[in-house]
Design a protein around this motif. Structure first.
Motif, PDB file in Angstrom:
ATOM      1  N   THR A  39       0.742  -1.237  -0.180  1.00 11.16           N
ATOM      2  CA  THR A  39       0.146  -0.135   0.026  1.00 11.16           C
ATOM      3  C   THR A  39       0.858   1.296   0.032  1.00 11.16           C
ATOM      4  O   THR A  39       0.512   2.255  -0.784  1.00 11.16           O
ATOM      5  CB  THR A  39      -0.962  -0.004   1.085  1.00 11.16           C
ATOM      6  N   THR A  40       1.877   1.176   0.857  1.00 14.98           N
ATOM      7  CA  THR A  40       2.915   2.426   0.908  1.00 14.98           C
ATOM      8  C   THR A  40       3.985   2.243  -0.234  1.00 14.98           C
ATOM      9  O   THR A  40       4.733   1.208  -0.245  1.00 14.98           O
ATOM     10  CB  THR A  40       3.745   2.496   2.053  1.00 14.98           C
ATOM     11  N   ARG A  41       3.923   3.207  -1.140  1.00 22.11           N
ATOM     12  CA  ARG A  41       4.954   3.286  -2.442  1.00 22.11           C
ATOM     13  C   ARG A  41       6.058   4.287  -2.276  1.00 22.11           C
ATOM     14  O   ARG A  41       7.037   4.250  -3.022  1.00 22.11           O
ATOM     15  CB  ARG A  41       4.084   3.128  -3.598  1.00 22.11           C
ATOM     16  N   HIS A  42       5.832   5.182  -1.384  1.00 22.08           N
ATOM     17  CA  HIS A  42       6.787   6.228  -1.194  1.00 22.08           C
ATOM     18  C   HIS A  42       7.003   6.375   0.321  1.00 22.08           C
ATOM     19  O   HIS A  42       6.380   5.979   1.270  1.00 22.08           O
ATOM     20  CB  HIS A  42       6.417   7.434  -1.846  1.00 22.08           C
ATOM     21  N   VAL A  43       8.345   7.138   0.328  1.00 22.94           N
ATOM     22  CA  VAL A  43       8.505   7.671   1.884  1.00 22.94           C
ATOM     23  C   VAL A  43       7.823   8.576   2.074  1.00 22.94           C
ATOM     24  O   VAL A  43       7.594   9.756   1.763  1.00 22.94           O
ATOM     25  CB  VAL A  43      10.102   7.599   1.948  1.00 22.94           C
ATOM     26  N   GLN A 102      11.782   0.155  -5.004  1.00 19.11           N
ATOM     27  CA  GLN A 102      11.209   0.536  -3.913  1.00 19.11           C
ATOM     28  C   GLN A 102      12.304  -0.101  -2.862  1.00 19.11           C
ATOM     29  O   GLN A 102      12.238   0.774  -1.742  1.00 19.11           O
ATOM     30  CB  GLN A 102      10.142  -0.741  -3.808  1.00 19.11           C
ATOM     31  N   GLU A 103      13.103  -1.008  -2.756  1.00 21.95           N
ATOM     32  CA  GLU A 103      13.862  -1.235  -1.664  1.00 21.95           C
ATOM     33  C   GLU A 103      15.198  -0.254  -1.533  1.00 21.95           C
ATOM     34  O   GLU A 103      15.503   0.171  -0.508  1.00 21.95           O
ATOM     35  CB  GLU A 103      14.874  -2.624  -2.090  1.00 21.95           C
ATOM     36  N   ALA A 104      15.663   0.607  -2.811  1.00 25.14           N
ATOM     37  CA  ALA A 104      16.460   1.621  -2.652  1.00 25.14           C
ATOM     38  C   ALA A 104      15.818   2.749  -1.814  1.00 25.14           C
ATOM     39  O   ALA A 104      16.677   3.491  -1.127  1.00 25.14           O
ATOM     40  CB  ALA A 104      17.133   2.018  -3.996  1.00 25.14           C
ATOM     41  N   LYS A 105      14.749   3.112  -1.747  1.00 26.08           N
ATOM     42  CA  LYS A 105      13.988   4.167  -1.186  1.00 26.08           C
ATOM     43  C   LYS A 105      14.153   3.628   0.331  1.00 26.08           C
ATOM     44  O   LYS A 105      14.404   4.636   1.239  1.00 26.08           O
ATOM     45  CB  LYS A 105      12.624   4.299  -1.715  1.00 26.08           C
ATOM     46  N   VAL A 106      13.896   2.545   0.614  1.00 23.32           N
ATOM     47  CA  VAL A 106      14.096   2.024   2.178  1.00 23.32           C
ATOM     48  C   VAL A 106      15.499   2.153   2.570  1.00 23.32           C
ATOM     49  O   VAL A 106      15.774   3.060   3.583  1.00 23.32           O
ATOM     50  CB  VAL A 106      13.741   0.790   2.181  1.00 23.32           C
ATOM     51  N   LEU A 107      16.427   1.721   1.820  1.00 21.08           N
ATOM     52  CA  LEU A 107      17.858   1.830   2.287  1.00 21.08           C
ATOM     53  C   LEU A 107      18.314   3.467   2.198  1.00 21.08           C
ATOM     54  O   LEU A 107      19.221   3.652   3.452  1.00 21.08           O
ATOM     55  CB  LEU A 107      18.647   1.028   1.036  1.00 21.08           C
ATOM     56  N   ARG A 108      18.023   4.157   1.222  1.00 23.45           N
ATOM     57  CA  ARG A 108      18.190   5.821   1.415  1.00 23.45           C
ATOM     58  C   ARG A 108      17.857   6.431   2.673  1.00 23.45           C
ATOM     59  O   ARG A 108      18.479   6.944   3.441  1.00 23.45           O
ATOM     60  CB  ARG A 108      17.761   6.232   0.239  1.00 23.45           C
TER      61      ARG A 108
END
Length: 459
Positions: A39-43, A102-108
């Motif tokens: 459901t959540t696609r962005h930070v 998507q994973e890169a958003k989390v890592l950043r």
């Protein structure tokens, strides 16, 4: 200048990250909660501001959708790199912008914060992809606090998850339930973060203190709201003149209008309790509350409900429609003594004290009748409103089911002391105005008794 701490909320898809944030920040409108994964696609950021100049900035991140593939893409740890350096090197590749966007958003996000809350759906089996997920998060070089969510569920695998986390040296863990938070769970979460961030212990403990003070303030405000509503209901009175009593249609209309006024005051209290606890009035599931969809009228004034309440009051009286015409001399042609005896049965007049009975007798001699709410109605209203306050206090903002009032219902027998504190209002119809300044002593006494009956350890 306000001290700000940044916390990333991370975890696998649909673990309850947004739900946890709604509960921690009491923001029902934050993000989107759904049973559908991803459901959540962005930070997304949300802040919690304390009263000691501390601000927490939470970053709600997307779920890690392919941790197995991501761990493979990160490659082996080279001798000339630390784990965080390996993460940064990966983020500079095309794969980070394409296959693992998507994973890169989390890592950043993880590289920018002070610490991470690792939200785990404890109902999930401990699969290989989750082991990869734990290894990736541990590689970012930030303190990670696992939050075991949904641990109250019957299929929770809390022990299995605890063992896995210990294998990765994540020994500090918090048990939580974003649907029905444990007492003190929020304070424990911030205390655990303080241990992981020794340099930030003071601000984190300040946040924990702020959260506890806010909880206590909501509790007190809710009890005051219930007390003010009950005092207004106890003071509520409508006098029917001789002409209205002689006209059955007008008398019935007056009776219905009186009931409607009482119900509206109760419904207003419900709306204000929902606002106080930051729950939406329009929430589809909260609309299942009987007083929001119109069924409370049947509940509050239902003969069976009132007979039960009357029996618990120990009167053995036959409770009727819930609004008593306590002295019926004008309509039944009875003597004053007989009318008073009849009023004691159908209206609860004796329980309301000599003052109200004498006043009603005087009205009867002049051909008037006074309508007021019986003690049994006040008893039911007190139980419902106090029970709702307690239920909302223990309800997480991730909850999607109906409010379980039955779990938080106060036994009717425990409310008898509340009724005695309401009796002074019978002699003060002006107290029906909820901003009346002359009822403060009665409110203090009523609040003391509401606190007592809501405490399960009190006698």
């Amino acid at each position: 200048m306000a001290e700000r701490l940044a916390l990333a909320v991370v975890g696998h898809t649909n673990a309850g990250k947004t739900s946890l944030l709604r509960t921690l920040t009491r923001r029902r409108d934050f993000g989107e909660v759904s049973s559908q994964p991803g459901t959540t696609r962005h930070v997304e950021a949300v802040e919690l501001a304390g009263d000691d100049g501390v601000r927490l900035r939470f970053l709600d991140t997307p779920g890690l959708e392919d941790p197995i593939g991501l761990l493979h893409a990160l490659g082996p740890l080279r001798a000339d790199m630390t784990p965080p350096q390996r993460i940064r090197a990966f983020l500079a590749t095309r794969a980070a912008d394409e296959a693992f966007e998507q994973e890169a958003k989390v890592l950043r996000a993880l590289l920018e914060v002070d610490a991470a809350l690792f939200v785990i759906d404890a109902r999930e089996p401990v699969l290989t992809k989750f082991r990869c997920e734990v290894e990736i998060l541990a590689s970012c070089g930030k303190p990670v606090l696992p939050v075991l969510n949904f641990v109250r569920d019957a299929v929770s695998r809390e022990a299995e998850w605890g063992a896995l986390l210990a294998d990765f040296a994540l020994h500090a863990q918090v048990r939580f339930d974003a649907v029905a938070p444990f007492d003190g769970a929020e304070a424990q979460l911030y205390d655990s973060l303080a241990l992981l961030l020794p340099a930030r212990q003071a601000p984190l403990r300040a946040v924990a203190g702020f959260v506890e003070r806010e909880r206590a303030a909501r509790d007190e405000a809710g009890r005051r709201l219930v007390a003010d509503t009950l005092l207004a209901l106890a003071a509520l009175r409508r006098t029917l003149e001789r002409e209205e009593l002689a006209d059955e249609a007008r008398k019935a209309a007056a009776l219905e209008a009186f009931r409607a006024e009482a119900l509206e005051r109760a419904r207003r209290a419900v709306r204000e309790l929902l606002d106080l606890h930051a729950f939406a009035r329009s929430d589809a599931e909260l609309a299942m509350l009987p007083w929001l969809d119109g069924r409370w009228a049947a509940d509050l004034f239902h003969p069976e409900t009132l007979r039960d309440a009357g029996a618990r009051l120990g009167k053995g009286a036959a409770i009727g429609a819930g609004v008593g015409l306590a002295v019926d001399a004008a309509t039944a042609g009875l003597s004053l003594g007989a009318a008073a005896a009849l009023g004691a049965t159908i209206g609860g007049a004796i329980s309301q004290g000599f003052g109200p009975l004498a006043r009603r007798a005087a009205d009867a001699l002049q051909g008037r009748e006074s309508l007021s709410l019986e003690d049994s109605v006040l008893l039911v209203a007190a139980q419902r409103l106090l029970g709702l306050h307690l239920a909302l206090q223990r309800r997480g903002h991730a909850a999607e089911g109906r409010v379980e009032l039955e779990r938080h219902a106060v036994a009717l027998e425990r409310l008898q002391n509340v009724l005695s504190a309401l009796q002074p209002a019978r002699a003060h119809p002006e107290w029906a105005a909820e901003d009346s300044p002359r009822r403060e002593a009665a409110r203090r006494e009523l609040l003391a008794r509401l606190r007592q009956v809501a405490n399960p350890r009190s006698p």
